[in-house]
Design an enzyme around this catalytic site. Structure first.
Site, PDB file in Angstrom:
ATOM      1  N   HIS A 191     -36.039  15.111  11.299  1.00  0.00           N
ATOM      2  CA  HIS A 191     -35.054  14.219  11.200  1.00  0.00           C
ATOM      3  C   HIS A 191     -34.072  14.245  12.554  1.00  0.00           C
ATOM      4  CE1 HIS A 191     -34.925  15.355   6.765  1.00  0.00           C
ATOM      5  NE2 HIS A 191     -36.081  14.621   7.103  1.00  0.00           N
ATOM      6  N   CYS A 199     -47.156   0.016  17.662  1.00  0.00           N
ATOM      7  CA  CYS A 199     -45.933   0.622  17.630  1.00  0.00           C
ATOM      8  C   CYS A 199     -46.179   2.319  17.743  1.00  0.00           C
ATOM      9  CB  CYS A 199     -45.256   0.426  16.244  1.00  0.00           C
ATOM     10  SG  CYS A 199     -43.644   1.479  16.047  1.00  0.00           S
TER      11      CYS A 199
END
Length: 747
Positions: A364, A677
């Site tokens: 995260h 991407c």
């Protein structure tokens, strides 16, 4: 515990404090200390072994063994009884040392006449510093009180080591917090920065481990414990009543804060002569040592709670850290063991860089750091032990290196690097509004990745033509409970407003693997990257997917909308997800809400299986985006979180480029728009090769658009493709070397 024992213990610590205060070289202090301990404990031998390096213990001082063995006797970690204590962090207390498993006889010390042995680890918060040993001729097991006294003394020795008391000729250790140190970790986010250390959880430096007045120290400890309980009570009170899981965690936290056993052990340490801070840290070090041996994740989590409470208590006692209200420096580089996404977002763009002892490239914290374009180094082991608030630090995110208190020549070279980067940024700014057209006339669209509202200003400043990937999971990760549909709709609407008419591709919730929601029941999976994640979670929990899709439709409010489903592995998954999209549209129509002016629904191609899906899939899907990070790890069977294997495989490997070419060709046959991407899209050389393979849309972090465009404007993609094809014909494994040679030849 007898009053006589308390008195003897305090007297020994008082004598140690006097020795610590004397103006003497480090070796003289160590010699005096071993004499004092042997005399006070009425043993013939007291020795101090310190770590010379991570694997070697050295006899640094002794009372009773041969003086000539000092700094000559060494042993590997785990070797002999001393090495066992050093490796395990556990006490050995035996009346007959030669019969103990692993005993090693060291003839140069003259220890063969001593039978009894007690070894206690010298450690501080999990950091092993050495071993304290007492020996006697009489075969006896040292009493519990004597062992406790040795533990207290070992704690003081650890603190004295921290304060540099043993610095001097012949000492094995050097003073912490003063010398230049280089930490070699891993790249979490590229970039370079210079600044001052700001510790997320400042480590308390205990300047006086020995108490002057045990009664007063006991009162200080009691007052601080009361304050700690008040703080925890406030945390519990502040939790919403329906947030049961968060409440359960904090109730466990409160249970530890009210633990009578924890308080009693610290009070006993204070009574023996430790300061309140040293008593807290002694118990914390013991808990950390226990934590290393626990494999159960639940129990480790509870030990982590106790560790965190100890840190809070230390800060209350010492007035150091957050409780002082100290101002963050103007150029902060955050240093922490680890940090959650919500905490990192609280700091925002004020940070110059981040260094973590733990973390992963997909954590995260790494996701948020990339969103904020902040350089990040992970796995910088022991930096929180060495760094202090305000220390000068250089952060090289490109190479995963942090220089703490660097020497002038390193600082000058680093500043030269920063100056070159700044000059390059000026060049990129000058081409910001120039179309990305190659030297051979091929138009390539450069779009950016985002995940926060804070990313959107980069649309204008970077020259991005749109948002090729908006990660919607961050809004779920930074909360303690599931966000409401109205909250998500408002956020997505703001994103579209900020984009100013440029296309935004919203990727639906991509959780699982390394992105776990605190309010969802965790799943115990042997290989989470290949487990229950992304589209699989969405299809198994359609209520969450429908809620998000409805929020997106409402946010569009009649404007164009583009939605992409993550981690689609087969055609049926896309069809099921598309059906949920159609249901959401129908529901919004019935409710009378405006539908999107246009709707594009696509998928991320992150698994090799989808590249071989039926032709009908390519005809039906409205666009595809190659998710390079996941696709590459599955293609090479190399976990991108595993440093031992992830760097062994190259994006410019001929096999991988051929696979990408196959995807490009299939999309060309069906007229399916295709983009790439991932991290490789933002690396100029890799980006040129992807464009040469036929990809005409690349999505990357905003800071990469300038470097990629700059190289693209000067590159003949047709000629570069010829270089790649020739390398394939020549049987090369990677095209990197011939491609680099070609680019150099083009200037």
């Amino acid at each position: 515990m007898s009053d006589d024992f308390q008195t003897d213990s305090r007297q020994l610590l008082a004598r140690l404090r006097t020795a610590m205060a004397e103006d003497a070289a480090g070796q003289a202090r160590l010699d005096k200390i071993t004499h004092l301990i042997a005399d006070s404990m009425r043993t013939e031998v007291c020795s101090v072994y310190l770590f010379r390096d991570a694997e070697t213990l050295e006899l640094c001082a002794t009372e009773g063994l041969r003086a000539e063995a000092v700094h000559q006797t060494r042993m590997r970690l785990g070797e002999g009884l001393v090495g066992r204590v050093g490796r395990t962090g556990r006490i050995i207390n035996t009346p007959d040392a030669p019969t103990e498993p692993g005993f090693r006889f060291m003839p140069e010390t003259g220890e063969e006449i001593y039978s009894s042995f007690a070894g206690v680890p010298i450690q501080r918060l999990g950091e092993k510093l050495g071993v304290l040993v007492v020996q006697s001729k009489t075969a006896r097991r040292f009493s519990e009180d004597e062992i406790t006294a040795l533990e207290v003394v070992a704690m003081v020795l650890a603190e004295m080591t921290e304060l540099g008391v043993f610095v001097g000729e012949g000492a094995a250790l050097t003073k912490l917090h003063t010398k230049p140190v280089v930490f070699r970790g891993l790249t979490g986010q590229e970039g370079a920065a210079e600044g001052r250390v700001w510790l997320h959880e400042p480590r308390v430096v205990i300047t006086n481990p020995i108490a002057d007045d045990p009664v007063r120290e006991g009162e200080r400890l009691s007052t601080a414990m009361d304050q700690l309980r008040d703080v925890v009570d406030q945390l519990v009170t502040g939790i919403a009543g329906d947030d049961k899981e968060q409440l359960e965690v904090l109730e466990t936290y409160r249970m530890f804060a009210n633990s009578k056993g924890w308080k009693r052990r610290m009070e006993e340490d204070v009574a023996r002569g430790l300061s309140a801070e040293a008593a807290v840290e002694k118990e914390q070090s013991t808990a950390r040592a226990r934590m290393e041996t626990i494999t159960d994740p639940y129990l480790r989590g509870r030990m982590h709670d106790l560790d965190d409470l100890s840190n809070r208590l230390l800060r209350i006692l010492s007035g150091q850290g957050k409780e002082t209200g100290a101002d963050m420096p103007a150029d902060p580089i955050l240093v922490a063991r680890n940090i959650g996404p919500a905490e990192l977002l609280d700091y925002g763009r004020s940070l110059r860089g981040i260094v973590l002892e733990e973390g992963s490239v997909g954590s995260h914290a790494a996701i948020v750091a990339r969103s904020l374009a902040i350089p990040l180094v992970i796995h910088a082991e022991r930096i929180t032990t060495e760094a202090l608030n305000g220390d000068h630090i250089l952060l090289d995110g490109d190479n995963g290196i942090a220089h703490l208190r660097a020497e002038d020549q390193v600082v000058n070279a680093f500043r030269d690097k920063l100056a070159m980067q700044n000059k390059a940024q000026e060049r990129y700014a000058s081409i910001r509004d120039t179309d990305a057209v190659s030297a051979c006339g091929e138009r390539v669209h450069l779009v950016m990745n985002a995940g926060l509202m804070a990313d959107l200003p980069s649309l204008a400043s970077s020259g991005a033509e749109g948002v090729g990937l908006f990660r919607t999971e961050l809004q779920f990760l930074v909360r303690n409970q599931m966000p409401k549909r109205s909250e998500l709709s408002a956020l997505y609407s703001k994103v579209l407003d900020s984009a100013g008419g440029k296309k935004v591709v919203f990727r639906t919730l991509d959780i699982g693997s390394d992105k776990v929601l605190s309010y969802m029941k965790p799943t115990d999976e042997p290989n989470p990257a290949l487990g229950w994640r992304a589209i699989r979670v969405g299809l198994d929990k359609p209520g969450v997917m429908r809620m998000q899709l409805q929020a997106l439709v409402r946010a569009a409010n009649g404007r164009p909308l583009t939605v992409m489903f993550p981690f689609v592995a087969q055609y049926d998954e896309y069809r099921a997800a598309r059906a949920e999209m159609d249901k959401a549209l129908e529901r919004e129509r019935i409710l009378g809400h405006p539908l999107p002016e246009t709707l594009e629904v696509g998928a991320m191609l992150e698994t090799p299986s989808l590249a071989f899906a039926p032709r009908r899939f390519f005809e039906e899907v409205q666009f595809l985006s190659i998710g390079g990070n996941d696709l590459k790890q599955f293609f090479f069977a190399a976990d991108r979180e595993n440093e031992r294997v992830r760097r062994r495989y190259d994006t410019l490997n001929v096999s991988f480029l051929s696979f990408v070419q196959n995807i490009v060709d299939r999309c060309a046959e069906t007229g399916t728009p295709l983009s790439f991407c991932g991290e490789d899209a933002g690396r100029p050389v890799e980006a040129m090769c992807l464009a040469a393979m036929g990809l005409r849309t690349l999505s990357m972090r905003p800071a990469s658009i300038g470097p990629v465009k700059s190289l693209l404007l000067r590159t003949d993609l047709g000629a570069l493709r010829g270089v790649i094809e020739q390398a394939r014909e020549d049987g090369l494994q990677s095209v990197r070397e011939p491609v680099m040679e070609f680019l150099r030849s083009q200037g």
